[in-house]
Design a protein around this motif. Structure first.
Motif, PDB file in Angstrom:
ATOM      1  N   PRO A  83      48.977-105.471  -7.545  1.00 25.69           N
ATOM      2  CA  PRO A  83      50.803-105.703  -7.565  1.00 25.69           C
ATOM      3  C   PRO A  83      51.183-106.993  -7.744  1.00 25.69           C
ATOM      4  O   PRO A  83      52.487-107.392  -7.946  1.00 25.69           O
ATOM      5  N   ASP A  84      50.327-108.065  -7.761  1.00 30.72           N
ATOM      6  CA  ASP A  84      50.671-109.438  -8.165  1.00 30.72           C
ATOM      7  C   ASP A  84      51.014-109.637  -9.558  1.00 30.72           C
ATOM      8  O   ASP A  84      51.589-110.501  -9.896  1.00 30.72           O
ATOM      9  N   TYR A  85      50.692-108.636 -10.282  1.00 37.04           N
ATOM     10  CA  TYR A  85      51.063-108.434 -11.726  1.00 37.04           C
ATOM     11  C   TYR A  85      52.187-107.609 -11.866  1.00 37.04           C
ATOM     12  O   TYR A  85      52.186-106.331 -12.042  1.00 37.04           O
ATOM     13  N   PRO A  86      53.568-107.861 -12.199  1.00 36.70           N
ATOM     14  CA  PRO A  86      54.584-107.132 -12.429  1.00 36.70           C
ATOM     15  C   PRO A  86      54.570-106.220 -13.627  1.00 36.70           C
ATOM     16  O   PRO A  86      55.215-105.140 -13.812  1.00 36.70           O
ATOM     17  N   ASN A  87      54.056-106.562 -14.931  1.00 38.59           N
ATOM     18  CA  ASN A  87      53.747-105.902 -15.995  1.00 38.59           C
ATOM     19  C   ASN A  87      52.310-105.346 -15.947  1.00 38.59           C
ATOM     20  O   ASN A  87      51.237-105.874 -16.075  1.00 38.59           O
ATOM     21  N   ALA A  88      52.195-103.958 -16.221  1.00 36.09           N
ATOM     22  CA  ALA A  88      51.093-103.547 -16.403  1.00 36.09           C
ATOM     23  C   ALA A  88      50.223-103.446 -17.697  1.00 36.09           C
ATOM     24  O   ALA A  88      49.140-102.522 -17.746  1.00 36.09           O
ATOM     25  N   LEU A  89      51.140-103.844 -18.855  1.00 29.58           N
ATOM     26  CA  LEU A  89      50.315-103.840 -20.112  1.00 29.58           C
ATOM     27  C   LEU A  89      49.167-104.178 -20.330  1.00 29.58           C
ATOM     28  O   LEU A  89      48.098-103.738 -20.609  1.00 29.58           O
ATOM     29  N   PRO A  90      48.845-105.507 -19.466  1.00 28.95           N
ATOM     30  CA  PRO A  90      47.568-106.111 -19.816  1.00 28.95           C
ATOM     31  C   PRO A  90      46.558-105.338 -19.293  1.00 28.95           C
ATOM     32  O   PRO A  90      45.127-104.952 -19.745  1.00 28.95           O
ATOM     33  N   TRP A  91      46.763-104.564 -18.064  1.00 27.70           N
ATOM     34  CA  TRP A  91      45.862-103.853 -17.174  1.00 27.70           C
ATOM     35  C   TRP A  91      45.518-102.358 -18.236  1.00 27.70           C
ATOM     36  O   TRP A  91      44.471-102.119 -18.275  1.00 27.70           O
ATOM     37  N   LEU A  92      46.620-102.078 -18.669  1.00 30.56           N
ATOM     38  CA  LEU A  92      46.411-100.917 -19.703  1.00 30.56           C
ATOM     39  C   LEU A  92      45.550-101.104 -20.772  1.00 30.56           C
ATOM     40  O   LEU A  92      44.779-100.420 -21.516  1.00 30.56           O
ATOM     41  N   TYR A  93      45.806-102.382 -21.463  1.00 26.17           N
ATOM     42  CA  TYR A  93      45.007-102.818 -22.606  1.00 26.17           C
ATOM     43  C   TYR A  93      43.508-102.963 -22.258  1.00 26.17           C
ATOM     44  O   TYR A  93      42.665-102.622 -22.953  1.00 26.17           O
ATOM     45  N   GLY A  94      43.448-103.411 -20.964  1.00 28.71           N
ATOM     46  CA  GLY A  94      41.937-103.461 -20.371  1.00 28.71           C
ATOM     47  C   GLY A  94      41.448-102.150 -20.451  1.00 28.71           C
ATOM     48  O   GLY A  94      40.213-101.883 -20.847  1.00 28.71           O
ATOM     49  N   ILE A  95      42.020-101.160 -19.813  1.00 28.86           N
ATOM     50  CA  ILE A  95      41.521 -99.609 -19.972  1.00 28.86           C
ATOM     51  C   ILE A  95      41.231 -99.229 -21.303  1.00 28.86           C
ATOM     52  O   ILE A  95      40.476 -98.722 -21.658  1.00 28.86           O
ATOM     53  N   ALA A  96      42.360 -99.639 -22.267  1.00 23.89           N
ATOM     54  CA  ALA A  96      42.359 -99.031 -23.574  1.00 23.89           C
ATOM     55  C   ALA A  96      40.857 -99.833 -24.355  1.00 23.89           C
ATOM     56  O   ALA A  96      40.216 -99.068 -24.954  1.00 23.89           O
ATOM     57  N   GLN A  97      40.499-100.886 -24.020  1.00 23.09           N
ATOM     58  CA  GLN A  97      39.539-101.660 -24.538  1.00 23.09           C
ATOM     59  C   GLN A  97      38.119-100.738 -24.146  1.00 23.09           C
ATOM     60  O   GLN A  97      37.229-100.626 -25.070  1.00 23.09           O
ATOM     61  N   ARG A  98      38.056-100.612 -22.969  1.00 19.58           N
ATOM     62  CA  ARG A  98      36.980 -99.919 -22.403  1.00 19.58           C
ATOM     63  C   ARG A  98      37.021 -98.539 -22.976  1.00 19.58           C
ATOM     64  O   ARG A  98      35.863 -98.060 -23.468  1.00 19.58           O
ATOM     65  N   ARG A  99      37.911 -97.882 -23.093  1.00 23.42           N
ATOM     66  CA  ARG A  99      38.099 -96.491 -23.833  1.00 23.42           C
ATOM     67  C   ARG A  99      37.524 -96.451 -25.400  1.00 23.42           C
ATOM     68  O   ARG A  99      36.703 -95.984 -25.622  1.00 23.42           O
ATOM     69  N   LEU A 100      38.063 -97.532 -25.917  1.00 25.66           N
ATOM     70  CA  LEU A 100      37.677 -97.673 -27.443  1.00 25.66           C
ATOM     71  C   LEU A 100      36.287 -97.917 -27.554  1.00 25.66           C
ATOM     72  O   LEU A 100      35.425 -97.398 -28.262  1.00 25.66           O
ATOM     73  N   LEU A 101      35.495 -98.725 -26.650  1.00 31.04           N
ATOM     74  CA  LEU A 101      34.264 -99.265 -26.792  1.00 31.04           C
ATOM     75  C   LEU A 101      33.420 -97.907 -26.536  1.00 31.04           C
ATOM     76  O   LEU A 101      32.281 -97.725 -27.067  1.00 31.04           O
ATOM     77  N   HIS A 102      33.948 -97.259 -25.349  1.00 27.45           N
ATOM     78  CA  HIS A 102      33.053 -95.833 -25.192  1.00 27.45           C
ATOM     79  C   HIS A 102      33.114 -94.852 -26.359  1.00 27.45           C
ATOM     80  O   HIS A 102      32.012 -94.318 -26.824  1.00 27.45           O
ATOM     81  N   HIS A 103      34.382 -94.690 -26.772  1.00 25.46           N
ATOM     82  CA  HIS A 103      34.467 -94.054 -28.028  1.00 25.46           C
ATOM     83  C   HIS A 103      33.653 -94.301 -29.146  1.00 25.46           C
ATOM     84  O   HIS A 103      33.089 -93.494 -29.817  1.00 25.46           O
ATOM     85  N   GLN A 104      33.525 -95.612 -29.365  1.00 24.30           N
ATOM     86  CA  GLN A 104      32.824 -95.933 -30.782  1.00 24.30           C
ATOM     87  C   GLN A 104      31.152 -95.963 -30.426  1.00 24.30           C
ATOM     88  O   GLN A 104      30.412 -95.821 -31.397  1.00 24.30           O
ATOM     89  N   ARG A 105      30.801 -95.968 -29.281  1.00 25.97           N
ATOM     90  CA  ARG A 105      29.415 -95.901 -28.910  1.00 25.97           C
ATOM     91  C   ARG A 105      29.069 -94.543 -29.042  1.00 25.97           C
ATOM     92  O   ARG A 105      27.890 -94.120 -29.278  1.00 25.97           O
ATOM     93  N   SER A 106      29.932 -93.545 -28.975  1.00 26.62           N
ATOM     94  CA  SER A 106      29.676 -92.000 -28.848  1.00 26.62           C
ATOM     95  C   SER A 106      29.825 -91.574 -30.354  1.00 26.62           C
ATOM     96  O   SER A 106      29.414 -90.266 -30.435  1.00 26.62           O
ATOM     97  N   ILE A 107      30.379 -92.369 -31.279  1.00 31.53           N
ATOM     98  CA  ILE A 107      30.057 -91.533 -32.604  1.00 31.53           C
ATOM     99  C   ILE A 107      29.067 -91.999 -33.393  1.00 31.53           C
ATOM    100  O   ILE A 107      28.444 -92.993 -33.165  1.00 31.53           O
TER     101      ILE A 107
END
Length: 107
Positions: A83-107
């Motif tokens: 909660p020290d970070y008022p904007n969640a977008l960087p957190w969401l981008y971190g999740i997005a990066q991990r999802r993309l890497l997982h997706h790329q490894r699975s194809i």
């Protein structure tokens, strides 16, 4: 003494407080323990940016699926949000990066 009452609906989240400020992402995420549907405001605020992140790196249908995945995962782990970070977008981008890497490894 002033007590902050968290909004109960998405419409209330969009209303400005007494000094004209919208609630921060951190405040919204904190309120989700009492009103999980409030997380929809995080989706509304940031879906386009997260989707664009994937669209630049994959096909449209893949971007659609991965963007939806990010918000599902974010909702699941919302209690870990700092909660020290008022904007969640960087957190969401971190999740997005991990999802993309997982997706790329699975194809």
């Amino acid at each position: 003494m002033h007590f902050h009452v968290f909004p109960r609906t998405r419409a209330e989240l969009r209303e400005k407080d007494d000094v004209g400020n919208l609630p921060t992402d951190a405040e919204i995420i904190a309120s989700c323990s009492r009103t999980p549907e409030a997380f929809g405001e995080i989706f509304d605020r940031h879906f386009d940016a997260v989707h664009a992140y994937f669209a630049r790196r994959s096909s449209r249908s893949t971007a659609d699926d991965l963007a939806a995945d990010v918000f599902l995962k974010a909702f699941e782990i919302r209690e870990r949000y700092d909660p020290d970070y008022p904007n969640a977008l960087p957190w969401l981008y971190g999740i997005a990066q991990r999802r993309l890497l997982h997706h790329q490894r699975s194809i």
